[in-house]
Design a protein around this motif. Structure first.
Motif, PDB file in Angstrom:
ATOM      1  N   TYR A   1       0.884  -1.517   0.250  1.00 20.02           N
ATOM      2  CA  TYR A   1       0.381   0.009   0.154  1.00 20.02           C
ATOM      3  C   TYR A   1       1.048   1.354  -0.085  1.00 20.02           C
ATOM      4  CZ  TYR A   1      -3.837  -2.739   0.447  1.00 20.02           C
ATOM      5  OH  TYR A   1      -5.279  -3.585   0.654  1.00 20.02           O
ATOM      6  N   ALA A   4      -0.144   3.860  -2.489  1.00 19.75           N
ATOM      7  CA  ALA A   4      -1.583   4.081  -2.483  1.00 19.75           C
ATOM      8  C   ALA A   4      -0.981   5.622  -1.417  1.00 19.75           C
ATOM      9  CB  ALA A   4      -2.394   3.120  -1.526  1.00 19.75           C
ATOM     10  N   GLY A  90      -7.607  -4.626   0.770  1.00 22.89           N
ATOM     11  CA  GLY A  90      -8.352  -3.971  -0.320  1.00 22.89           C
ATOM     12  C   GLY A  90     -10.229  -4.009  -0.710  1.00 22.89           C
ATOM     13  N   PHE A  93     -11.638  -1.218   1.373  1.00 29.62           N
ATOM     14  CA  PHE A  93     -11.045   0.187   0.492  1.00 29.62           C
ATOM     15  C   PHE A  93     -12.000  -0.399  -0.457  1.00 29.62           C
ATOM     16  CE2 PHE A  93      -7.528   0.930   4.203  1.00 29.62           C
ATOM     17  CZ  PHE A  93      -7.564   1.391   4.942  1.00 29.62           C
ATOM     18  N   LEU A  95     -12.289  -2.295  -2.946  1.00 25.57           N
ATOM     19  CA  LEU A  95     -12.174  -3.035  -4.736  1.00 25.57           C
ATOM     20  C   LEU A  95     -12.580  -4.253  -5.160  1.00 25.57           C
ATOM     21  CD1 LEU A  95      -7.887  -2.331  -4.020  1.00 25.57           C
ATOM     22  CD2 LEU A  95      -9.859  -1.302  -5.724  1.00 25.57           C
ATOM     23  N   GLN A 182      -7.087   0.997  -9.367  1.00 23.98           N
ATOM     24  CA  GLN A 182      -6.506   0.635  -7.963  1.00 23.98           C
ATOM     25  C   GLN A 182      -6.240   1.762  -6.638  1.00 23.98           C
ATOM     26  OE1 GLN A 182      -5.321  -3.152  -8.818  1.00 23.98           O
ATOM     27  NE2 GLN A 182      -7.448  -3.999  -8.356  1.00 23.98           N
ATOM     28  N   TYR A 183      -4.886   1.708  -6.952  1.00 21.33           N
ATOM     29  CA  TYR A 183      -4.927   3.011  -5.454  1.00 21.33           C
ATOM     30  C   TYR A 183      -5.839   4.151  -6.034  1.00 21.33           C
ATOM     31  CZ  TYR A 183      -0.788   0.464  -5.044  1.00 21.33           C
ATOM     32  OH  TYR A 183       0.489  -0.796  -5.100  1.00 21.33           O
ATOM     33  N   ILE A 186      -8.340   2.844  -3.677  1.00 14.66           N
ATOM     34  CA  ILE A 186      -8.253   2.706  -2.658  1.00 14.66           C
ATOM     35  C   ILE A 186      -8.299   4.278  -1.713  1.00 14.66           C
ATOM     36  CG2 ILE A 186      -6.601   2.315  -0.772  1.00 14.66           C
ATOM     37  CD1 ILE A 186      -5.930   0.205  -2.666  1.00 14.66           C
ATOM     38  N   ARG A 187      -7.256   5.334  -2.431  1.00 14.19           N
ATOM     39  CA  ARG A 187      -7.405   6.650  -1.630  1.00 14.19           C
ATOM     40  C   ARG A 187      -8.817   6.997  -1.296  1.00 14.19           C
ATOM     41  NH1 ARG A 187      -2.901   8.934  -0.860  1.00 14.19           N
ATOM     42  NH2 ARG A 187      -3.455  10.991  -0.509  1.00 14.19           N
ATOM     43  N   SER A 189     -12.137   5.952  -1.352  1.00 20.11           N
ATOM     44  CA  SER A 189     -13.080   5.043  -0.814  1.00 20.11           C
ATOM     45  C   SER A 189     -12.091   6.026   1.399  1.00 20.11           C
ATOM     46  CB  SER A 189     -12.441   3.476  -0.171  1.00 20.11           C
ATOM     47  OG  SER A 189     -12.828   3.411   1.142  1.00 20.11           O
TER      48      SER A 189
END
Length: 297
Positions: A1, A4, A90, A93, A95, A182-183, A186-187, A189
């Motif tokens: 991570y 991210a 993942g 957050f 995914l 995807q990163y 995540i951020r 979220s």
């Protein structure tokens, strides 16, 4: 991570649940027995058990998507084999699996990517994935992973999935990557949707008063975070006022557990003009803290 720009830390002490009957537990029926007296608010609660069953089937782990509980469960047998924890974080957050929402139905995402925003995992830089379980070979000498499936999408095009993706069902030896998309999810979220309340109040944090600690950024353009604290479980109200004392908006009004807290508030293209405002914090209908903030732009 790391990519991210997210760092994890242990919040407080690791707790051991002294109940041998829960070494093996079957979710969701027995989940509450495991978590009822150990779950902490506003952190990721990660539970490790000798055996994790989900509706009677053994799984390496499971978690909840944003707006769900702050809980992740990991089977001890999978702790050191692959990226189970990274995979479940993942999900935590936002995914989805790269093969989409179903583990049994072929993905509706097309290989050409034309429907990537509304199909599959809804992320456009993860290639369409037919579910890689049993369809990836690993060469221990070259350490190379190869897709061995032969499925085709609705257009008859052969899939070219990403066998290295952590959110896929590829082999454990292969999964070590997320994509830029995807990163970003995540951020989003963590900062804007679903997981914005995460903040650690450890046993070393002495919270003995109610107050706003920080508003960031300040001045702000289209969003800000309010970092505040409560000495006891209380009803908290955060409201915005203009320079003449007129209430502009009630940002938050709810009962919260004691500790350190944060609130994300997006403004975007709203009615709020640039200028000076006052953020007031009330606890049990009593004003306890006021901060001056400014909107620019």
């Amino acid at each position: 991570y790391k990519n991210a720009k997210i760092q994890f830390t242990i919040c407080g002490q690791i707790r051991y649940i002294d109940n041998s009957s829960l070494l093996s537990f079957n979710a969701p029926d027995e989940e509450g027995l495991l978590t009822q007296s150990t779950e902490s608010p506003r952190v990721i609660n990660i539970y490790f058990a000798d055996t994790v069953l989900l509706n009677g089937t053994r799984v390496c782990g499971y978690s909840y998507l944003p707006m769900g509980p702050n809980k992740i469960f990991i089977d001890n047998a999978c702790v050191n084999s692959g990226n189970t924890l990274a995979h479940e974080i993942g999900h935590f957050f936002s995914l989805l699996h790269t093969h989409g929402k179903s583990n049994t139905i072929l993905t509706d995402e097309l290989v050409n990517g034309s429907n990537c925003a509304v199909a599959g995992d809804y992320i456009c830089d993860t290639p369409a994935d037919p579910n890689l379980s049993g369809k990836v070979s690993y060469n221990s000498l070259t350490k190379k992973c190869t897709y061995t499936g032969n499925e085709t999408d609705a257009n008859g095009e052969s899939f070219l999935p990403m066998v290295e993706n952590i959110m896929s069902y590829s082999k454990a030896q292969c999964t070590d990557s997320f994509t830029i998309g995807q990163y970003s999810a995540i951020r989003n979220s963590l900062f804007y949707h679903g997981r914005t309340d995460l903040i650690c109040t450890s046993e070393n944090d002495l919270v003995n008063e109610n107050k706003i600690n920080e508003v960031y950024p300040n001045p702000f353009l289209d969003y800000f975070f309010v970092y505040y604290q409560l000495s006891n479980d209380s009803r908290v109200t955060l409201s915005l006022y203009d320079l003449v004392g007129k209430q502009i908006s009630v940002l938050y009004d709810n009962t919260e557990s004691k500790g350190l807290l944060k609130l994300y508030y997006p403004w975007g293209d709203t009615f709020l003009n640039s200028g000076i405002y006052f953020l007031k914090m009330e606890v049990n209908e009593k004003i306890v803290s006021v901060r001056k903030i400014a909107r620019i732009g």
